[in-house]
Design a protein around this motif. Structure first.
Motif, PDB file in Angstrom:
ATOM      1  N   ALA A 148      30.633  36.193 -25.296  1.00  0.00           N
ATOM      2  CA  ALA A 148      29.914  36.967 -26.312  1.00  0.00           C
ATOM      3  C   ALA A 148      30.884  37.610 -27.297  1.00  0.00           C
ATOM      4  CB  ALA A 148      29.054  38.029 -25.644  1.00  0.00           C
ATOM      5  N   SER A 149      32.001  38.127 -26.783  1.00  0.00           N
ATOM      6  CA  SER A 149      32.996  38.756 -27.655  1.00  0.00           C
ATOM      7  C   SER A 149      33.575  37.752 -28.635  1.00  0.00           C
ATOM      8  CB  SER A 149      34.120  39.351 -26.807  1.00  0.00           C
ATOM      9  OG  SER A 149      33.617  40.369 -25.978  1.00  0.00           O
ATOM     10  N   ALA A 150      33.815  36.535 -28.143  1.00  0.00           N
ATOM     11  CA  ALA A 150      34.368  35.509 -29.028  1.00  0.00           C
ATOM     12  C   ALA A 150      33.386  35.157 -30.132  1.00  0.00           C
ATOM     13  CB  ALA A 150      34.718  34.261 -28.213  1.00  0.00           C
ATOM     14  N   MET A 151      32.076  35.130 -29.808  1.00  0.00           N
ATOM     15  CA  MET A 151      31.064  34.857 -30.825  1.00  0.00           C
ATOM     16  C   MET A 151      31.048  35.946 -31.884  1.00  0.00           C
ATOM     17  SD  MET A 151      27.982  33.450 -28.413  1.00  0.00           S
ATOM     18  CE  MET A 151      26.860  33.241 -29.788  1.00  0.00           C
ATOM     19  N   SER A 154      33.873  35.965 -40.597  1.00  0.00           N
ATOM     20  CA  SER A 154      33.345  35.008 -41.555  1.00  0.00           C
ATOM     21  C   SER A 154      33.007  35.662 -42.883  1.00  0.00           C
ATOM     22  CB  SER A 154      32.093  34.354 -40.981  1.00  0.00           C
ATOM     23  OG  SER A 154      31.479  33.545 -41.971  1.00  0.00           O
ATOM     24  N   THR A 155      33.105  34.843 -43.944  1.00  0.00           N
ATOM     25  CA  THR A 155      32.666  35.269 -45.272  1.00  0.00           C
ATOM     26  C   THR A 155      31.627  34.274 -45.790  1.00  0.00           C
ATOM     27  OG1 THR A 155      34.514  34.056 -46.265  1.00  0.00           O
ATOM     28  CG2 THR A 155      34.847  36.396 -45.796  1.00  0.00           C
ATOM     29  N   ASN A 156      30.816  33.731 -44.877  1.00  0.00           N
ATOM     30  CA  ASN A 156      29.830  32.730 -45.239  1.00  0.00           C
ATOM     31  C   ASN A 156      28.849  33.280 -46.268  1.00  0.00           C
ATOM     32  OD1 ASN A 156      28.312  30.344 -45.118  1.00  0.00           O
ATOM     33  ND2 ASN A 156      26.930  31.247 -43.592  1.00  0.00           N
ATOM     34  N   ASN A 157      28.495  32.448 -47.260  1.00  0.00           N
ATOM     35  CA  ASN A 157      27.598  32.896 -48.322  1.00  0.00           C
ATOM     36  C   ASN A 157      26.174  32.387 -48.134  1.00  0.00           C
ATOM     37  OD1 ASN A 157      27.807  30.211 -48.898  1.00  0.00           O
ATOM     38  ND2 ASN A 157      28.979  30.460 -50.814  1.00  0.00           N
ATOM     39  N   GLY A 158      25.880  31.827 -46.953  1.00  0.00           N
ATOM     40  CA  GLY A 158      24.517  31.375 -46.691  1.00  0.00           C
ATOM     41  C   GLY A 158      24.263  29.951 -47.100  1.00  0.00           C
ATOM     42  N   ASN A 159      25.258  29.241 -47.657  1.00  0.00           N
ATOM     43  CA  ASN A 159      25.072  27.872 -48.107  1.00  0.00           C
ATOM     44  C   ASN A 159      25.609  26.851 -47.114  1.00  0.00           C
ATOM     45  OD1 ASN A 159      23.923  28.676 -50.553  1.00  0.00           O
ATOM     46  ND2 ASN A 159      25.955  29.010 -51.459  1.00  0.00           N
ATOM     47  N   GLN A 160      25.859  27.298 -45.888  1.00  0.00           N
ATOM     48  CA  GLN A 160      26.411  26.405 -44.874  1.00  0.00           C
ATOM     49  C   GLN A 160      25.433  25.285 -44.586  1.00  0.00           C
ATOM     50  OE1 GLN A 160      27.774  28.414 -41.402  1.00  0.00           O
ATOM     51  NE2 GLN A 160      27.746  26.575 -40.134  1.00  0.00           N
ATOM     52  N   GLU A 161      25.947  24.045 -44.493  1.00  0.00           N
ATOM     53  CA  GLU A 161      25.101  22.914 -44.191  1.00  0.00           C
ATOM     54  C   GLU A 161      24.620  23.005 -42.753  1.00  0.00           C
ATOM     55  OE1 GLU A 161      27.200  19.372 -44.994  1.00  0.00           O
ATOM     56  OE2 GLU A 161      27.461  19.763 -47.125  1.00  0.00           O
ATOM     57  N   SER A 162      23.448  22.439 -42.473  1.00  0.00           N
ATOM     58  CA  SER A 162      22.890  22.459 -41.122  1.00  0.00           C
ATOM     59  C   SER A 162      23.530  21.369 -40.283  1.00  0.00           C
ATOM     60  CB  SER A 162      21.387  22.247 -41.181  1.00  0.00           C
ATOM     61  OG  SER A 162      21.099  20.994 -41.765  1.00  0.00           O
ATOM     62  N   SER A 192      35.878  15.757 -39.196  1.00  0.00           N
ATOM     63  CA  SER A 192      37.260  15.303 -39.117  1.00  0.00           C
ATOM     64  C   SER A 192      38.118  16.345 -39.805  1.00  0.00           C
ATOM     65  CB  SER A 192      37.418  13.933 -39.809  1.00  0.00           C
ATOM     66  OG  SER A 192      38.769  13.518 -39.776  1.00  0.00           O
ATOM     67  N   VAL A 193      38.896  17.076 -39.009  1.00  0.00           N
ATOM     68  CA  VAL A 193      39.724  18.155 -39.535  1.00  0.00           C
ATOM     69  C   VAL A 193      41.177  17.723 -39.473  1.00  0.00           C
ATOM     70  CG1 VAL A 193      40.443  20.547 -39.248  1.00  0.00           C
ATOM     71  CG2 VAL A 193      38.071  19.895 -38.829  1.00  0.00           C
ATOM     72  N   THR A 194      41.870  17.834 -40.585  1.00  0.00           N
ATOM     73  CA  THR A 194      43.292  17.481 -40.661  1.00  0.00           C
ATOM     74  C   THR A 194      44.038  18.615 -41.346  1.00  0.00           C
ATOM     75  OG1 THR A 194      43.156  16.427 -42.845  1.00  0.00           O
ATOM     76  CG2 THR A 194      42.621  15.059 -40.921  1.00  0.00           C
ATOM     77  N   GLU A 195      45.328  18.456 -41.476  1.00  0.00           N
ATOM     78  CA  GLU A 195      46.120  19.465 -42.174  1.00  0.00           C
ATOM     79  C   GLU A 195      45.751  19.547 -43.644  1.00  0.00           C
ATOM     80  OE1 GLU A 195      50.242  18.777 -41.583  1.00  0.00           O
ATOM     81  OE2 GLU A 195      50.181  19.125 -39.418  1.00  0.00           O
ATOM     82  N   GLN A 196      45.112  18.494 -44.151  1.00  0.00           N
ATOM     83  CA  GLN A 196      44.715  18.490 -45.556  1.00  0.00           C
ATOM     84  C   GLN A 196      43.328  19.086 -45.780  1.00  0.00           C
ATOM     85  OE1 GLN A 196      46.359  15.638 -44.166  1.00  0.00           O
ATOM     86  NE2 GLN A 196      48.166  16.644 -45.060  1.00  0.00           N
ATOM     87  N   SER A 197      42.626  19.437 -44.705  1.00  0.00           N
ATOM     88  CA  SER A 197      41.296  20.037 -44.848  1.00  0.00           C
ATOM     89  C   SER A 197      41.416  21.407 -45.522  1.00  0.00           C
ATOM     90  CB  SER A 197      40.643  20.201 -43.473  1.00  0.00           C
ATOM     91  OG  SER A 197      40.443  18.946 -42.858  1.00  0.00           O
ATOM     92  N   THR A 234      38.814  26.965 -45.220  1.00  0.00           N
ATOM     93  CA  THR A 234      37.558  27.333 -44.580  1.00  0.00           C
ATOM     94  C   THR A 234      37.233  26.384 -43.436  1.00  0.00           C
ATOM     95  OG1 THR A 234      36.691  28.250 -46.635  1.00  0.00           O
ATOM     96  CG2 THR A 234      35.081  27.690 -44.936  1.00  0.00           C
ATOM     97  N   GLU A 235      37.439  25.099 -43.650  1.00  0.00           N
ATOM     98  CA  GLU A 235      37.179  24.111 -42.604  1.00  0.00           C
ATOM     99  C   GLU A 235      38.104  24.329 -41.405  1.00  0.00           C
ATOM    100  OE1 GLU A 235      35.599  20.267 -45.171  1.00  0.00           O
ATOM    101  OE2 GLU A 235      37.754  20.616 -44.976  1.00  0.00           O
ATOM    102  N   LYS A 236      39.365  24.559 -41.670  1.00  0.00           N
ATOM    103  CA  LYS A 236      40.328  24.735 -40.588  1.00  0.00           C
ATOM    104  C   LYS A 236      40.083  26.023 -39.819  1.00  0.00           C
ATOM    105  CE  LYS A 236      43.971  23.836 -43.244  1.00  0.00           C
ATOM    106  NZ  LYS A 236      45.378  23.599 -43.657  1.00  0.00           N
ATOM    107  N   VAL A 237      39.696  27.092 -40.540  1.00  0.00           N
ATOM    108  CA  VAL A 237      39.379  28.345 -39.854  1.00  0.00           C
ATOM    109  C   VAL A 237      38.170  28.153 -38.946  1.00  0.00           C
ATOM    110  CG1 VAL A 237      38.465  30.675 -40.190  1.00  0.00           C
ATOM    111  CG2 VAL A 237      40.416  29.904 -41.535  1.00  0.00           C
ATOM    112  N   GLY A 238      37.122  27.523 -39.475  1.00  0.00           N
ATOM    113  CA  GLY A 238      35.915  27.302 -38.688  1.00  0.00           C
ATOM    114  C   GLY A 238      36.188  26.465 -37.449  1.00  0.00           C
TER     115      GLY A 238
END
Length: 243
Positions: free
Chosen positions: A13-16, A23-31, A37-42, A45-49
Motif C-alpha cells: 500500500a505504501s508503494a502505491m 505523479s504529475t499525471n494530467n488525466g490524459n493517460q491512455e487506458s 517497450s521501455v529503453t534508454e531512449q524512452s 515519463t515512460e521510464k519513471v512510470g
C-alpha cells in the motif's frame, strides 16, 4: 537457502501511495496498455512510470504471491484516475487485514512443519554420523572429527579467536564461508552459538576440525537468516590464532 521475505500488505500500500504522490499525471493517460517497450531512449515519463511499477512489484512480490494482476491493475487505475471504488474503504481495509492474518498464520504453520521435518532429519543424520570412523561425541551431543590436530594453545570461552570456516546444511548446501569471502574472521568465543563455543575449546592453534552441531546447540527452533528452524549444521573450522 532462500531467505523468507516478511514484507506485509502495508508495504504494498505504501508503494502505491508513493507512485500516486510522485505523479504529475494530467488525466490524459491512455487506458490499459497490454505491452510496452521501455529503453534508454524512452521519455522520462515512460521510464519513471516503468521504474516505479517494476520496483514496487519486485519489492513486494513475496508479500502477495497469488496477486491477481488484472484486479490489481483495475484497482490501481480506478484509484489513480479518481474513479469510484468498487469496495468501500472499510471493506478494503478488512480484506487486506484478513489476508495478512491468513498469510501470517500460514507462515507460522509452515515454520512449525519445517522445524519438525528438520529435527527428524537432523537426528537421523547425527545417529548415522556418530558411527563413522574418527567421529567423537561430547556430552552435549556435539560431534567432531579431527582433520589436523594443531600444536598451539587452546582457547578459553572468554578468548577472542581468529578462524577460517565453512558452514553447511546436512544436504550439503553452503550457507556461510570465510573462504569464499577471502579472509578469516575474529570474534569472542562466548558470543557465538554454543556448539562453536564448546567445539573450538577442543582445538589447538593450527588445528582443523569438522563439527556436526545439533540444532539445540546451534540456532534451535528460531533458526537464523538462511537457516531453517531446528537445522543440524556442519562446520569445517581452522583455528588460526587465540588472542
Amino acid at each position: 537457502m532462500k531467505k523468507i521475505n516478511t514484507l506485509t500488505i502495508s508495504a504494498l500500500a505504501s508503494a502505491m501511495l508513493l507512485v500516486t504522490g510522485c505523479s504529475t499525471n494530467n488525466g490524459n493517460q491512455e487506458s490499459a496498455v497490454k505491452s510496452v517497450s521501455v529503453t534508454e531512449q524512452s521519455s522520462a515519463t515512460e521510464k519513471v512510470g516503468y521504474s516505479l511499477g517494476y520496483m514496487m512489484a519486485e519489492g513486494n512480490k513475496d508479500a502477495v504471491q497469488d496477486l491477481d494482476l488484472d484486479m490489481f491493475e483495475q484497482g490501481f487505475r480506478d484509484g489513480y484516475e479518481g474513479n469510484d471504488s468498487a469496495l468501500t474503504q472499510e471493506q478494503m481495509e478488512e480484506v487486506l487485514m484478513t489476508y495478512q492474518k491468513e498469510q501470517e498464520e500460514k507462515f507460522v504453520q509452515d515454520m512449525q512443519n519445517k522445524a519438525e521435518e528438520n529435527k527428524a532429519a537432523g537426528e537421523a543424520f547425527l545417529a548415522k554420523n556418530a558411527k563413522k570412523e574418527g567421529v567423537q561425541v561430547t556430552d552435549s551431543g556435539l560431534q567432531y572429527k579431527v582433520i589436523e590436530a594443531g600444536t598451539g594453545k587452546s582457547p578459553k570461552a572468554t578468548d577472542i579467536v581468529e578462524v577460517n570456516y565453512e558452514g553447511k546444511l546436512i544436504d550439503g548446501t553452503v550457507f556461510d564461508s570465510s573462504y569464499e569471502r577471502g579472509e578469516p574472521i575474529e570474534f569472542p568465543l562466548n558470543q557465538v552459538i554454543a556448539g562453536w563455543t564448546e567445539g573450538l575449546q577442543l582445538m589447538k592453534e593450527g588445528g582443523k576440525y569438522e563439527f556436526y552441531i545439533p540444532a539445540d546447540i546451534a540456532y534451535g527452533e528460531a533458526g537464523n537468516a538462511g537457516i531453517e528452524p531446528n537445522s543440524t549444521l556442519i562446520f569445517t573450522v581452522e583455528l588460526l590464532s587465540v588472542k
